[in-house]
Design a protein around this motif. Structure first.
Motif, PDB file in Angstrom:
ATOM      1  N   ASP A  36       0.819  -1.224   0.000  1.00 40.51           N
ATOM      2  CA  ASP A  36       0.000   0.000   0.000  1.00 40.51           C
ATOM      3  C   ASP A  36       0.847   1.268   0.000  1.00 40.51           C
ATOM      4  N   PHE A  37       2.158   1.092  -0.130  1.00 44.89           N
ATOM      5  CA  PHE A  37       3.085   2.224  -0.153  1.00 44.89           C
ATOM      6  C   PHE A  37       3.988   2.080  -1.381  1.00 44.89           C
ATOM      7  N   PRO A  38       3.442   2.322  -2.577  1.00 47.49           N
ATOM      8  CA  PRO A  38       4.150   1.995  -3.828  1.00 47.49           C
ATOM      9  C   PRO A  38       5.487   2.706  -4.002  1.00 47.49           C
ATOM     10  N   ASP A  39       5.606   3.955  -3.566  1.00 49.27           N
ATOM     11  CA  ASP A  39       6.881   4.665  -3.725  1.00 49.27           C
ATOM     12  C   ASP A  39       7.973   4.008  -2.893  1.00 49.27           C
ATOM     13  N   SER A  40       7.623   3.640  -1.680  1.00 50.75           N
ATOM     14  CA  SER A  40       8.567   2.970  -0.804  1.00 50.75           C
ATOM     15  C   SER A  40       8.902   1.575  -1.346  1.00 50.75           C
ATOM     16  N   LEU A  41       7.888   0.868  -1.817  1.00 51.52           N
ATOM     17  CA  LEU A  41       8.087  -0.474  -2.349  1.00 51.52           C
ATOM     18  C   LEU A  41       9.005  -0.462  -3.567  1.00 51.52           C
ATOM     19  N   LYS A  42       8.842   0.534  -4.422  1.00 50.24           N
ATOM     20  CA  LYS A  42       9.669   0.622  -5.643  1.00 50.24           C
ATOM     21  C   LYS A  42      11.146   0.728  -5.287  1.00 50.24           C
ATOM     22  N   LEU A  43      11.471   1.551  -4.317  1.00 49.82           N
ATOM     23  CA  LEU A  43      12.867   1.701  -3.899  1.00 49.82           C
ATOM     24  C   LEU A  43      13.379   0.445  -3.195  1.00 49.82           C
ATOM     25  N   TYR A  44      12.522  -0.182  -2.409  1.00 54.33           N
ATOM     26  CA  TYR A  44      12.904  -1.423  -1.727  1.00 54.33           C
ATOM     27  C   TYR A  44      13.248  -2.499  -2.752  1.00 54.33           C
ATOM     28  N   GLU A  45      12.425  -2.619  -3.794  1.00 53.79           N
ATOM     29  CA  GLU A  45      12.675  -3.622  -4.829  1.00 53.79           C
ATOM     30  C   GLU A  45      13.912  -3.274  -5.650  1.00 53.79           C
ATOM     31  N   SER A  46      14.180  -1.980  -5.824  1.00 51.48           N
ATOM     32  CA  SER A  46      15.404  -1.564  -6.501  1.00 51.48           C
ATOM     33  C   SER A  46      16.632  -2.012  -5.708  1.00 51.48           C
ATOM     34  N   ALA A  47      16.583  -1.827  -4.403  1.00 54.38           N
ATOM     35  CA  ALA A  47      17.683  -2.279  -3.548  1.00 54.38           C
ATOM     36  C   ALA A  47      17.829  -3.798  -3.606  1.00 54.38           C
ATOM     37  N   LEU A  48      16.709  -4.503  -3.646  1.00 58.74           N
ATOM     38  CA  LEU A  48      16.744  -5.963  -3.699  1.00 58.74           C
ATOM     39  C   LEU A  48      17.379  -6.447  -5.003  1.00 58.74           C
ATOM     40  N   THR A  49      17.038  -5.790  -6.114  1.00 57.26           N
ATOM     41  CA  THR A  49      17.637  -6.148  -7.403  1.00 57.26           C
ATOM     42  C   THR A  49      19.148  -5.983  -7.346  1.00 57.26           C
ATOM     43  N   LYS A  50      19.615  -4.899  -6.773  1.00 59.07           N
ATOM     44  CA  LYS A  50      21.052  -4.654  -6.678  1.00 59.07           C
ATOM     45  C   LYS A  50      21.725  -5.692  -5.785  1.00 59.07           C
ATOM     46  N   PHE A  51      21.096  -6.003  -4.660  1.00 53.79           N
ATOM     47  CA  PHE A  51      21.661  -7.006  -3.755  1.00 53.79           C
ATOM     48  C   PHE A  51      21.754  -8.356  -4.452  1.00 53.79           C
ATOM     49  N   ASN A  52      20.698  -8.727  -5.155  1.00 51.03           N
ATOM     50  CA  ASN A  52      20.665 -10.031  -5.824  1.00 51.03           C
ATOM     51  C   ASN A  52      21.667 -10.138  -6.963  1.00 51.03           C
ATOM     52  N   ASN A  53      22.160  -8.988  -7.412  1.00 51.49           N
ATOM     53  CA  ASN A  53      23.165  -8.975  -8.476  1.00 51.49           C
ATOM     54  C   ASN A  53      24.538  -8.549  -7.963  1.00 51.49           C
ATOM     55  N   ASN A  54      24.706  -8.662  -6.641  1.00 53.43           N
ATOM     56  CA  ASN A  54      26.007  -8.407  -6.016  1.00 53.43           C
ATOM     57  C   ASN A  54      26.516  -6.986  -6.224  1.00 53.43           C
ATOM     58  N   VAL A  55      25.601  -6.024  -6.286  1.00 51.99           N
ATOM     59  CA  VAL A  55      26.004  -4.620  -6.376  1.00 51.99           C
ATOM     60  C   VAL A  55      26.002  -4.047  -4.965  1.00 51.99           C
ATOM     61  N   PHE A  56      27.095  -4.282  -4.232  1.00 50.77           N
ATOM     62  CA  PHE A  56      27.156  -3.833  -2.846  1.00 50.77           C
ATOM     63  C   PHE A  56      27.763  -2.437  -2.791  1.00 50.77           C
ATOM     64  N   GLU A  57      27.014  -1.490  -3.346  1.00 55.24           N
ATOM     65  CA  GLU A  57      27.474  -0.114  -3.426  1.00 55.24           C
ATOM     66  C   GLU A  57      26.654   0.756  -2.480  1.00 55.24           C
ATOM     67  N   ARG A  58      27.165   1.964  -2.239  1.00 56.07           N
ATOM     68  CA  ARG A  58      26.444   2.920  -1.406  1.00 56.07           C
ATOM     69  C   ARG A  58      25.049   3.176  -1.946  1.00 56.07           C
ATOM     70  N   ASN A  59      24.896   3.092  -3.280  1.00 59.16           N
ATOM     71  CA  ASN A  59      23.602   3.342  -3.906  1.00 59.16           C
ATOM     72  C   ASN A  59      22.528   2.409  -3.367  1.00 59.16           C
ATOM     73  N   LEU A  60      22.900   1.180  -3.072  1.00 59.56           N
ATOM     74  CA  LEU A  60      21.943   0.219  -2.509  1.00 59.56           C
ATOM     75  C   LEU A  60      21.463   0.697  -1.139  1.00 59.56           C
ATOM     76  N   LEU A  61      22.391   1.151  -0.318  1.00 65.77           N
ATOM     77  CA  LEU A  61      22.019   1.658   1.000  1.00 65.77           C
ATOM     78  C   LEU A  61      21.147   2.904   0.890  1.00 65.77           C
TER      79      LEU A  61
END
Length: 248
Positions: free
Chosen positions: A131-156
């Motif tokens: 029910d919080f689509p803006d927050s969810l979009k960023l959370y899923e963006s972070a998840l995509t980066k984590f799942n692809n081993n992008v351990f950068e500040r951008n993920l945080l």
């Protein structure tokens, strides 16, 4: 509808970044990398020796890259963004290219998946954020980066902003993340939480904020184990905050 394959415009941009005179790969390293890919994948490439028979190394890189299938282009670009001969620290242009590649095309061509995150907790967090689509979009963006081993500040950054947007929605204000922290305690108390839990939760969020702020000042990759912990902590914060807001 997604375009099949990686668009020519993106391949051109990737070649410009990776073939940049100052921040990219040398001509000899480009040849060495592509001859290896060509041999492994049984592909003929137009530029297999150096100096190139091309206007410049960016053009040679692009013409070689176009000889491969899209899934191989994805892997090649990603691996070239991690090439050990790149300038150190890795330039922002290269890190941004890798992030853009993964964000746009990992659903089609990415094959790495998380084996370390608490999958149940992540799925619960995504459920409560529905029910919080803006927050969810960023959370899923972070998840995509984590799942692809992008351990950068951008993920945080994605995780922090996702939590910040959630707090703004729940508290119906526009305060910064740091200025939300005092309100968290009163929010928990008003929704039936114990004083001890309220104090602990607020303190954890405060330390979370300080940890995040320390990485805003750096471009270095963060430690994988720490990112995993921060990811799961963020997920737990979100789940409990949304549940309490519904209860209230």
């Amino acid at each position: 509808m997604h375009e099949i394959g990686i668009p020519s415009m993106f391949l051109t941009h990737a070649s410009d970044v990776l073939g940049d005179t100052n921040d990219g790969l040398s001509g000899s390293n480009i040849v060495k990398a592509f001859t290896g890919y060509a041999f492994d994948l049984n592909v003929n490439i137009p530029h297999a020796s150096y100096p190139f028979d091309a206007a410049n190394k960016r053009t040679a890189l692009l013409e070689n890259l176009r000889c491969f299938e899209p899934e191989d282009q994805y892997r090649i670009i990603k691996e070239l963004c991690e090439h050990p001969t790149l300038p150190q620290p890795v330039p922002d242009s290269v890190n941004n290219l890798k992030i853009q590649l993964i964000a746009r095309y990992s659903d089609q061509f990415g094959s790495v998946s998380s084996e370390t995150l608490n999958v149940t907790l992540v799925e619960e967090a995504k459920h409560w954020l529905s029910d919080f689509p803006d927050s969810l979009k960023l959370y899923e963006s972070a998840l995509t980066k984590f799942n692809n081993n992008v351990f950068e500040r951008n993920l945080l950054d994605d995780l922090r902003l996702s939590l910040e947007l959630l707090l703004k929605s729940i508290f119906s204000n526009s305060k910064s993340f740091e200025n939300q922290i005092p309100q968290i305690g009163s929010f928990i108390n008003s929704n039936g939480g114990s004083k001890e839990f309220s104090n602990m939760f607020r303190t954890l969020v405060d330390y979370y904020s300080k940890y995040q702020n320390s990485f805003v000042k750096h471009n270095d990759a963060v430690v994988e184990e720490e990112v995993e912990f921060i990811f799961e902590m963020t997920s737990s914060f979100m789940k409990h905050l949304v549940k309490m807001s519904i209860k209230g």
